[in-house]
Design a protein around this motif. Structure first.
Motif, PDB file in Angstrom:
ATOM      1  N   GLY A   1      14.470  27.601  43.028  1.00 25.78           N
ATOM      2  CA  GLY A   1      14.988  28.004  41.722  1.00 25.78           C
ATOM      3  C   GLY A   1      14.052  27.507  40.631  1.00 25.78           C
ATOM      4  O   GLY A   1      13.387  26.472  40.794  1.00 25.78           O
ATOM      5  N   LEU A   2      13.994  28.245  39.554  1.00 24.65           N
ATOM      6  CA  LEU A   2      13.173  27.874  38.402  1.00 24.65           C
ATOM      7  C   LEU A   2      14.116  27.555  37.251  1.00 24.65           C
ATOM      8  O   LEU A   2      14.875  28.419  36.809  1.00 24.65           O
ATOM      9  N   LEU A   3      14.090  26.298  36.809  1.00 18.18           N
ATOM     10  CA  LEU A   3      15.002  25.856  35.739  1.00 18.18           C
ATOM     11  C   LEU A   3      14.172  25.481  34.523  1.00 18.18           C
ATOM     12  O   LEU A   3      13.207  24.705  34.633  1.00 18.18           O
ATOM     13  N   ILE A   4      14.569  26.000  33.380  1.00 20.26           N
ATOM     14  CA  ILE A   4      13.751  25.830  32.176  1.00 20.26           C
ATOM     15  C   ILE A   4      14.648  25.373  31.019  1.00 20.26           C
ATOM     16  O   ILE A   4      15.776  25.854  30.879  1.00 20.26           O
ATOM     17  N   GLY A   5      14.127  24.459  30.219  1.00 19.94           N
ATOM     18  CA  GLY A   5      14.769  24.125  28.948  1.00 19.94           C
ATOM     19  C   GLY A   5      13.820  24.564  27.860  1.00 19.94           C
ATOM     20  O   GLY A   5      12.612  24.288  27.937  1.00 19.94           O
ATOM     21  N   CYS A   6      14.310  25.264  26.862  1.00 17.25           N
ATOM     22  CA  CYS A   6      13.383  25.858  25.896  1.00 17.25           C
ATOM     23  C   CYS A   6      14.092  26.005  24.553  1.00 17.25           C
ATOM     24  O   CYS A   6      15.224  26.489  24.500  1.00 17.25           O
ATOM     25  N   GLU A   7      13.459  25.505  23.504  1.00 17.14           N
ATOM     26  CA  GLU A   7      14.101  25.588  22.174  1.00 17.14           C
ATOM     27  C   GLU A   7      13.080  25.872  21.076  1.00 17.14           C
ATOM     28  O   GLU A   7      11.937  25.401  21.136  1.00 17.14           O
ATOM     29  N   SER A   8      13.523  26.623  20.096  1.00 12.62           N
ATOM     30  CA  SER A   8      12.775  26.702  18.832  1.00 12.62           C
ATOM     31  C   SER A   8      13.770  26.342  17.728  1.00 12.62           C
ATOM     32  O   SER A   8      14.218  27.185  16.945  1.00 12.62           O
ATOM     33  N   LEU A   9      14.122  25.057  17.689  1.00 16.47           N
ATOM     34  CA  LEU A   9      15.145  24.579  16.754  1.00 16.47           C
ATOM     35  C   LEU A   9      14.676  24.680  15.311  1.00 16.47           C
ATOM     36  O   LEU A   9      15.489  24.764  14.390  1.00 16.47           O
ATOM     37  N   SER A  10      13.352  24.698  15.105  1.00 19.62           N
ATOM     38  CA  SER A  10      12.842  24.812  13.729  1.00 19.62           C
ATOM     39  C   SER A  10      13.300  26.127  13.082  1.00 19.62           C
ATOM     40  O   SER A  10      13.332  26.239  11.866  1.00 19.62           O
ATOM     41  N   ARG A  11      13.708  27.111  13.913  1.00 26.43           N
ATOM     42  CA  ARG A  11      14.173  28.391  13.362  1.00 26.43           C
ATOM     43  C   ARG A  11      15.626  28.309  12.892  1.00 26.43           C
ATOM     44  O   ARG A  11      16.089  29.179  12.162  1.00 26.43           O
ATOM     45  N   ILE A  12      16.358  27.269  13.347  1.00 20.48           N
ATOM     46  CA  ILE A  12      17.777  27.185  12.956  1.00 20.48           C
ATOM     47  C   ILE A  12      18.085  25.915  12.170  1.00 20.48           C
ATOM     48  O   ILE A  12      19.247  25.603  11.895  1.00 20.48           O
TER      49      ILE A  12
ATOM     50  N   ASP B   1      17.888  23.585   8.776  1.00 27.59           N
ATOM     51  CA  ASP B   1      17.834  23.756   7.322  1.00 27.59           C
ATOM     52  C   ASP B   1      16.813  22.745   6.761  1.00 27.59           C
ATOM     53  O   ASP B   1      17.088  21.537   6.747  1.00 27.59           O
ATOM     54  N   PHE B   2      15.674  23.254   6.304  1.00 24.73           N
ATOM     55  CA  PHE B   2      14.616  22.352   5.838  1.00 24.73           C
ATOM     56  C   PHE B   2      14.884  21.780   4.439  1.00 24.73           C
ATOM     57  O   PHE B   2      14.005  21.159   3.851  1.00 24.73           O
ATOM     58  N   SER B   3      16.112  22.001   3.936  1.00 23.04           N
ATOM     59  CA  SER B   3      16.473  21.273   2.716  1.00 23.04           C
ATOM     60  C   SER B   3      17.497  20.179   3.043  1.00 23.04           C
ATOM     61  O   SER B   3      17.960  19.472   2.147  1.00 23.04           O
ATOM     62  N   ASP B   4      17.855  20.032   4.323  1.00 20.61           N
ATOM     63  CA  ASP B   4      18.845  19.023   4.722  1.00 20.61           C
ATOM     64  C   ASP B   4      18.151  17.887   5.479  1.00 20.61           C
ATOM     65  O   ASP B   4      17.871  18.002   6.676  1.00 20.61           O
ATOM     66  N   ARG B   5      17.918  16.783   4.790  1.00 21.69           N
ATOM     67  CA  ARG B   5      17.169  15.683   5.419  1.00 21.69           C
ATOM     68  C   ARG B   5      17.957  14.996   6.525  1.00 21.69           C
ATOM     69  O   ARG B   5      17.397  14.284   7.356  1.00 21.69           O
ATOM     70  N   ASN B   6      19.292  15.213   6.511  1.00 21.31           N
ATOM     71  CA  ASN B   6      20.119  14.612   7.566  1.00 21.31           C
ATOM     72  C   ASN B   6      19.820  15.209   8.939  1.00 21.31           C
ATOM     73  O   ASN B   6      20.093  14.589   9.962  1.00 21.31           O
ATOM     74  N   THR B   7      19.314  16.434   8.966  1.00 19.67           N
ATOM     75  CA  THR B   7      19.082  17.085  10.267  1.00 19.67           C
ATOM     76  C   THR B   7      17.622  17.457  10.515  1.00 19.67           C
ATOM     77  O   THR B   7      17.129  17.317  11.630  1.00 19.67           O
ATOM     78  N   CYS B   8      16.911  17.937   9.475  1.00 22.67           N
ATOM     79  CA  CYS B   8      15.610  18.570   9.748  1.00 22.67           C
ATOM     80  C   CYS B   8      14.562  17.618  10.300  1.00 22.67           C
ATOM     81  O   CYS B   8      13.631  18.049  10.969  1.00 22.67           O
TER      82      CYS B   8
ATOM     83  N   LYS C   1      24.836  32.113   6.733  1.00 18.18           N
ATOM     84  CA  LYS C   1      24.253  30.780   6.699  1.00 18.18           C
ATOM     85  C   LYS C   1      24.120  30.316   8.143  1.00 18.18           C
ATOM     86  O   LYS C   1      25.052  29.836   8.755  1.00 18.18           O
ATOM     87  N   GLN C   2      22.931  30.574   8.698  1.00 24.59           N
ATOM     88  CA  GLN C   2      22.805  30.416  10.150  1.00 24.59           C
ATOM     89  C   GLN C   2      22.367  29.018  10.575  1.00 24.59           C
ATOM     90  O   GLN C   2      22.160  28.770  11.754  1.00 24.59           O
ATOM     91  N   TYR C   3      22.238  28.114   9.607  1.00 19.95           N
ATOM     92  CA  TYR C   3      21.650  26.829   9.951  1.00 19.95           C
ATOM     93  C   TYR C   3      22.577  25.886  10.688  1.00 19.95           C
ATOM     94  O   TYR C   3      23.795  25.946  10.551  1.00 19.95           O
ATOM     95  N   LEU C   4      21.926  24.986  11.410  1.00 18.74           N
ATOM     96  CA  LEU C   4      22.641  23.947  12.147  1.00 18.74           C
ATOM     97  C   LEU C   4      23.172  22.893  11.172  1.00 18.74           C
ATOM     98  O   LEU C   4      22.439  22.469  10.272  1.00 18.74           O
ATOM     99  N   THR C   5      24.415  22.495  11.343  1.00 19.04           N
ATOM    100  CA  THR C   5      24.960  21.384  10.561  1.00 19.04           C
ATOM    101  C   THR C   5      25.533  20.348  11.525  1.00 19.04           C
ATOM    102  O   THR C   5      25.969  20.693  12.632  1.00 19.04           O
TER     103      THR C   5
END
Ligand code: UT7
Length: 316
Positions: A136-147, A149-156, A197-201
């Motif tokens: 089996g081929l198991l992969i973890g893959c993320e582009s979290l920079s797309r979700i 909020d680069f104005s929220d210092r608590n998360t970005c 508002k698709q950003y992660l909170t």
């Protein structure tokens, strides 16, 4: 044969490495704050032309080459991700195309937030038990920079992009798993596709509390089920979110710190990619001997949690 062993790894990162000082040019933060509160020094962000599925395919190719197996022998391809570029096609189908995996390969994406990769281990174990093919081929893959909020210092400042892959093989080696989920729609939320508002909170403190309670619980359940002690485990590979979370677990459990692998300083929190990225770096650093017992522990949005005790290759 109803267990699995890990055979090989591969990893792929975006080209752009972003330092804490780079983040301080985007939001009101500092290297001192980020380093001391999280342990993170750098992370990687996909640029416009880079897609997470390309990273996934690159990591997968490397893992398959290192395993020295034919793609014809791969029966399933599971991608853990909470930031896929498309609702469909799945990242797994795009990896299938890039690697020319056979058309009877079971290909799908799995979302359990940061616990995703741990969920793929148990899913692969169950599915390989009845699959004609051994790998089996198991992969973890993320582009979290797309979700993020680069104005929220608590998360970005916390998150990063990347992908890593592991080839697993059906085997008789020891394998133990435990999992859980508890519907929580407040502590870590990302509306995703099409949302205005698709950003992660995130409620960072709530997630922190959840993490430092759930990791010891996961570890203890696996130790009880397997009748092993911490001494028998070669490495505990936790989801790489924050150094303080792992340090707190080490203190609580009075565990030897050297058993807890950490590489979050380089990549930040890469959600479902963080555990396979750790495994890939461990292989690169020659830390994994055949038969090594690895306890992978995940926790994250949902809330979800889980752990798998799995061996690195068969004992020689
Ligand atoms: O994969 C799971 C995903 N999530 C996590 O793992 C997150 C778990 N939680 C954490 O890691 C921590 O809670 C954080 C790192 C997110 C935050 O650390 P904290 O020690 O809980 O800080 P805090 O939220 O209590 O914030 C302390 C201060 C606040 O200022 P005041 O109110 O004391 O004046 C924040 O506004 O730090 C401030 N702050 C920042 N300052 C500089 C928050 N973010 C930043 C920042 N730079 N980036």
């Amino acid at each position: 044969m109803n267990g699995i062993t890990l055979l090989s790894t591969g990893k792929a990162l975006p080209q752009k490495c972003v330092t804490n000082n780079d983040m301080a040019a985007i939001v009101e933060t500092s290297d001192e704050w980020i380093s001391s509160r999280t342990g993170i020094s750098t992370r990687y962000f996909c640029q416009e032309q880079e897609q997470s599925w390309q990273l996934a395919a690159k990591a997968a190719k490397e893992a398959v080459e290192k395993a020295n197996i034919s793609v014809e022998e791969i029966g399933l391809c599971i991608v853990a991700t909470m930031s896929p570029p498309f609702a469909t096609p799945s990242v797994a189908c795009l990896v299938q195309r890039e690697l020319e995996l056979p058309s009877d390969t079971l290909c799908f994406d799995l979302n359990a937030a940061c616990t995703g990769f741990v969920y793929t281990l148990e899913t692969a174990r169950a599915l390989l038990a009845t699959n004609e093919k051994p790998y089996g081929l198991l992969i973890g893959c993320e582009s979290l920079s797309r979700i993020v909020d680069f104005s929220d210092r608590n998360t970005c400042v916390l998150f990063g992009d990347g992908a890593a892959a592991v080839v697993v093989q059906r085997s008789n080696s020891q394998f133990f798993a435990m999992h859980g989920a508890k519907g929580n729609d407040k502590a870590l939320v990302c509306p995703g596709y099409g949302a205005e508002k698709q950003y992660l909170t995130m409620d960072g403190k709530a997630v922190f509390r959840f993490a430092v309670e759930s990791i010891p619980h996961c570890i203890n359940e696996i130790l009880n089920a397997s009748s092993l002690t911490l001494e028998d485990i070669d490495y505990i590979v936790c989801h790489q979110a924050n150094r303080r979370i792992i340090d707190s677990v080490i203190r609580q459990m009075k565990a030897p710190a050297e058993k807890f692998y950490m590489n979050l300083q380089h990549y930040g929190n890469t959600s479902a990619a963080s555990i396979p990225l750790a495994l890939a770096d461990m292989q690169q650093q020659n830390l994994l001997r055949p038969g090594a017992k690895l306890l992978c522990v995940g926790f994250g949005g949902g809330f979800t949690w889980g752990a798998s005790l799995v061996c690195w290759k068969e004992k020689e």
